[in-house]
Scaffold this active site. Structure first.
Site, PDB file in Angstrom:
ATOM      1  N   GLU A 278      70.440  36.411  45.837  1.00 42.53           N
ATOM      2  CA  GLU A 278      70.154  37.832  45.700  1.00 42.53           C
ATOM      3  C   GLU A 278      69.619  38.161  44.305  1.00 42.53           C
ATOM      4  O   GLU A 278      68.586  38.810  44.156  1.00 42.53           O
ATOM      5  CB  GLU A 278      71.421  38.647  45.978  1.00 42.53           C
ATOM      6  CG  GLU A 278      71.185  40.122  46.083  1.00 42.53           C
ATOM      7  CD  GLU A 278      70.429  40.501  47.344  1.00 42.53           C
ATOM      8  OE1 GLU A 278      71.030  40.455  48.420  1.00 42.53           O
ATOM      9  OE2 GLU A 278      69.247  40.836  47.248  1.00 42.53           O
ATOM     10  N   ASP A 282      65.810  39.536  43.751  1.00 44.53           N
ATOM     11  CA  ASP A 282      65.625  40.912  43.304  1.00 44.53           C
ATOM     12  C   ASP A 282      64.896  40.961  41.973  1.00 44.53           C
ATOM     13  O   ASP A 282      63.993  41.767  41.778  1.00 44.53           O
ATOM     14  CB  ASP A 282      66.984  41.626  43.185  1.00 44.53           C
ATOM     15  CG  ASP A 282      67.715  41.673  44.524  1.00 44.53           C
ATOM     16  OD1 ASP A 282      67.140  41.241  45.542  1.00 44.53           O
ATOM     17  OD2 ASP A 282      68.868  42.132  44.539  1.00 44.53           O
ATOM     18  N   SER A 489      67.097  43.336  51.583  1.00 43.31           N
ATOM     19  CA  SER A 489      67.321  42.962  50.182  1.00 43.31           C
ATOM     20  C   SER A 489      66.019  42.695  49.458  1.00 43.31           C
ATOM     21  O   SER A 489      65.907  42.922  48.267  1.00 43.31           O
ATOM     22  CB  SER A 489      68.052  41.621  50.106  1.00 43.31           C
ATOM     23  OG  SER A 489      69.335  41.706  50.534  1.00 43.31           O
ATOM     24  N   GLY A 549      55.426  58.772  62.831  1.00 44.14           N
ATOM     25  CA  GLY A 549      56.316  59.604  62.010  1.00 44.14           C
ATOM     26  C   GLY A 549      57.585  58.835  61.672  1.00 44.14           C
ATOM     27  O   GLY A 549      57.672  57.628  61.872  1.00 44.14           O
TER      28      GLY A 549
END
Ligand SMILES: *[C@@H]1O[C@H](CO)[C@@H](O)[C@H](O)[C@H]1NC(C)=O
Ligand SMILES: *[C@@H]1O[C@H](CO)[C@@H](O)[C@H](O)[C@H]1NC(C)=O
Ligand SMILES: *[C@@H]1O[C@H](CO)[C@@H](O)[C@H](O)[C@H]1NC(C)=O
Length: 568
Positions: A278, A282, A489, A549
């Protein structure tokens, strides 16, 4: 020791009111021990708890009105974000609240050991035996399937007079199973995507920069701008600089020295040996999209292991609170912060969720855009049974994505056309109601559903996600090797990166950063790429469809930097 303290506390209680027992209000009751945890034993009487008392913030309603005004592009106050002092002034508890709660603590022989800068949190170190009397509860030791132990209670109560003074007390019934929303490893290939077809299979920074049209933009306000990335759990800290450089060598050879720093919060770690997927993903993607904008990684600790024979205070393991209080105490904040963590909303006590969400509103009022992954479980993981009352099936939203003061990011795949990823989590909160910025948009979608899924979701609930971005097969560098990773993530730092570039543009023109994004996003939905294909599944259903939408799979859609730049 235990008995001495008990005697003191009891005598005070009884002298204050002969009906002390009946004067408590139950604040929170767990109907069962949260999944993954088992009770081991009662907690040792002299074990110390780091108690956090969240006092009622005197003018929270006013703060939320201000947030709505400064984030609404058609309001005269748009962009006029508050300073730290101005936020503190609104959330400082009344003197009556502060004094009466402190007297209550002192009356139990408990001293305040610290307080937040606005005085809306009091901290105290309290032995279990004493806390049990103060909160009319029992503390136990619980073990998680992962092997970690914590001290918690399954309910707690407070004297009725405190209803108007205290929002919540922790640690009590929140077990805090915060987890990253589950980046998933994919099979590795050697392809290095260069064109649309290949970008549809494996995502690289070049693919994203082309698809979302940021490749031609050169940041100009890097001295004023920055982007924050949060990490929790200790095991997902930063990529080593070598890995970062390897990633940059592969994908941004023009980048000479990415500006990257780490801040440790609540005993958080910066341990490159324990670096996880992670943190690497990130930071790599936020960095590469925003380069050369400075990136800050906040590594927040939590879940300190409980040792049965120790009276050392356990860390409160309230990572969101610890992190957000750390941020709120700062004078200067990064204008965008990306978080790829969350947990099933019903596992978070409502009082806790509301308080954390209100803290996010305070960051929003100060001009910070908070982006959270919507989750990787479609409309919900597993059997989707409710955990209170008679168990029944209900779609399971993810917190903090359901907090109305954050921007929640779902996931897509494929370049032409971009399609909803089946895991992309979305739906409707059971805790938070819809804010006016999204009511009209959501009503249209709910009407189109008709009676489908009646009773499985809360039509008036805060609907999420708000937006989406690519989330499948991101090529990251892990342990020196390129590895494809999938999840919302991945989508979150990407969307956050695009927002950071828009802030750069605004800052370079002498304007304020975008701040809380949702009112602006919903008012300008056509600046996003509407995703109309694909669906999310879960809870034994087909889930929701991506539609024209907004939809509860990809929100309003994915970023188009060029179009968004015209609207800032
Ligand atoms: C994309 O690139 C691959 C390998 O470089 C090539 O085989 C393929 O034909 C290309 N596709 C298009 C549509 O250009
Ligand atoms: C860093 O992580 C590794 C692997 O988990 C562990 O063995 C080591 O003790 C950690 N170092 C520190 C300083 O915590
Ligand atoms: C999604 O689309 C399929 C195929 O058109 C349709 O059968 C299904 O009812 C739709 N589901 C929802 C929730 O709208």
């Amino acid at each position: 020791m235990r008995y001495l303290l008990s005697f003191l506390a009891l005598s005070l209680l009884t002298s204050a009111s002969p009906l002390a027992g009946s004067e408590f209000t139950a604040r929170h009751v767990l109907h069962r021990v949260p999944t993954g945890w088992v009770t081991v034993d009662s907690a040792p009487a002299d074990h110390l708890i780091e108690m956090r008392i969240g006092l009622k913030q005197a003018r929270m309603d006013e703060l939320i009105s201000v947030l709505e005004q400064v984030s609404n592009p058609s309001h005269v106050r748009y962009g006029m974000h508050l300073s730290k002092a101005e936020v503190d002034e609104l959330i400082t508890p009344s003197d009556e609240t502060a004094n009466s709660v402190e007297e209550w603590l002192n009356g139990h022989g408990v001293q305040v050991t610290g307080r937040s800068s606005a005085g809306d949190w009091l901290y105290a170190r309290v032995p279990v035996a004493r806390a049990e009397q103060m909160l009319n509860t029992r503390y136990n030791v619980y073990r998680h399937t992962s092997g970690s132990h914590i001290v918690r209670s399954e309910s707690y109560s407070l004297p009725r007079w405190m209803d108007q003074h205290v929002d919540l007390i922790q640690p009590t019934t929140f077990f805090g199973s915060i987890h990253d929303v589950g980046p998933k490893f994919e099979l590795e290939t050697r392809a290095t995507p260069t064109n649309n077809t290949e970008c549809g299979l494996y995502v690289t920074p070049a693919c994203l920069r082309k698809l979302y049209k940021t490749e031609g933009y050169v940041p100009q306000a890097t001295d004023k701008n920055s982007i924050g990335i949060t990490g929790y759990l200790g095991k997902s800290p930063i990529p080593s600089s070598i890995r970062t450089f390897k990633f940059f060598n592969l994908h941004r050879p023009d980048a000479k020295s990415p500006a990257f720093s780490v801040e440790l919060v609540n005993g958080g770690q910066n341990n490159e040996t324990a670096s996880g997927v992670e943190g690497n993903m990130d930071t790599q993607y936020a960095n590469v999209i925003t380069y050369p904008t400075p990136n800050i990684f906040y590594s927040t600790g939590g879940l300190a292991p409980f040792t049965p024979d120790s009276t050392t205070a356990t860390s409160s393991n309230e990572p969101y609170l610890e992190w957000v209080n750390y941020m709120l105490a700062k004078d200067k904040l990064p204008p965008v912060i990306s978080t790829s963590y969350g947990e099933t909303e019903q596992t978070v006590p409502k009082d806790y969720a509301i308080r954390v969400c209100n803290s996010f509103a305070q960051l929003g009022a100060r001009g910070v855009s908070l982006l959270f992954a919507s989750g990787d479980n479609g409309v919900g993981a597993g059997s989707c049974m409710t955990n209170s009352g008679t168990p029944r099936k209900q779609f399971q939203p993810l917190f903090p994505a359901t907090c109305p003061f954050v921007t929640s990011v779902g996931a897509t795949y494929g370049m032409s056309p971009e399609t909803a990823l089946v895991i992309s989590q979305g739906g409707f909160s059971n805790y938070f109601k819809q804010s006016c910025y999204q009511e009209k948009t959501i009503l249209k979608y709910v009407k189109s559903l008709g009676s489908k899924y009646e009773g499985l979701y809360n039509k008036k609930g805060r609907a999420f996600p708000d937006v989406a971005a690519q989330g499948r097969n991101y090529k990251i560098v892990l342990n020196g090797k390129e590895t494809p990773i999938t999840g919302t993530s991945a989508a979150t730092p990407t969307f956050a990166g695009v927002i950071s570039l828009l802030n750069d543009y605004r800052l370079s023109k002498g304007k304020k950063p975008l701040g809380f994004l949702n009112p602006w996003l919903y008012a300008n939905a056509d600046m996003l790429n509407d995703i109309t294909l694909g669906s999310n599944t879960g809870c034994g259903t087909q889930g929701f469809n991506a539609t024209v939408g907004w939809d509860p799979v990809t929100g309003l859609g994915t970023p188009d930097f060029e179009k968004m730049k015209e609207k800032v």
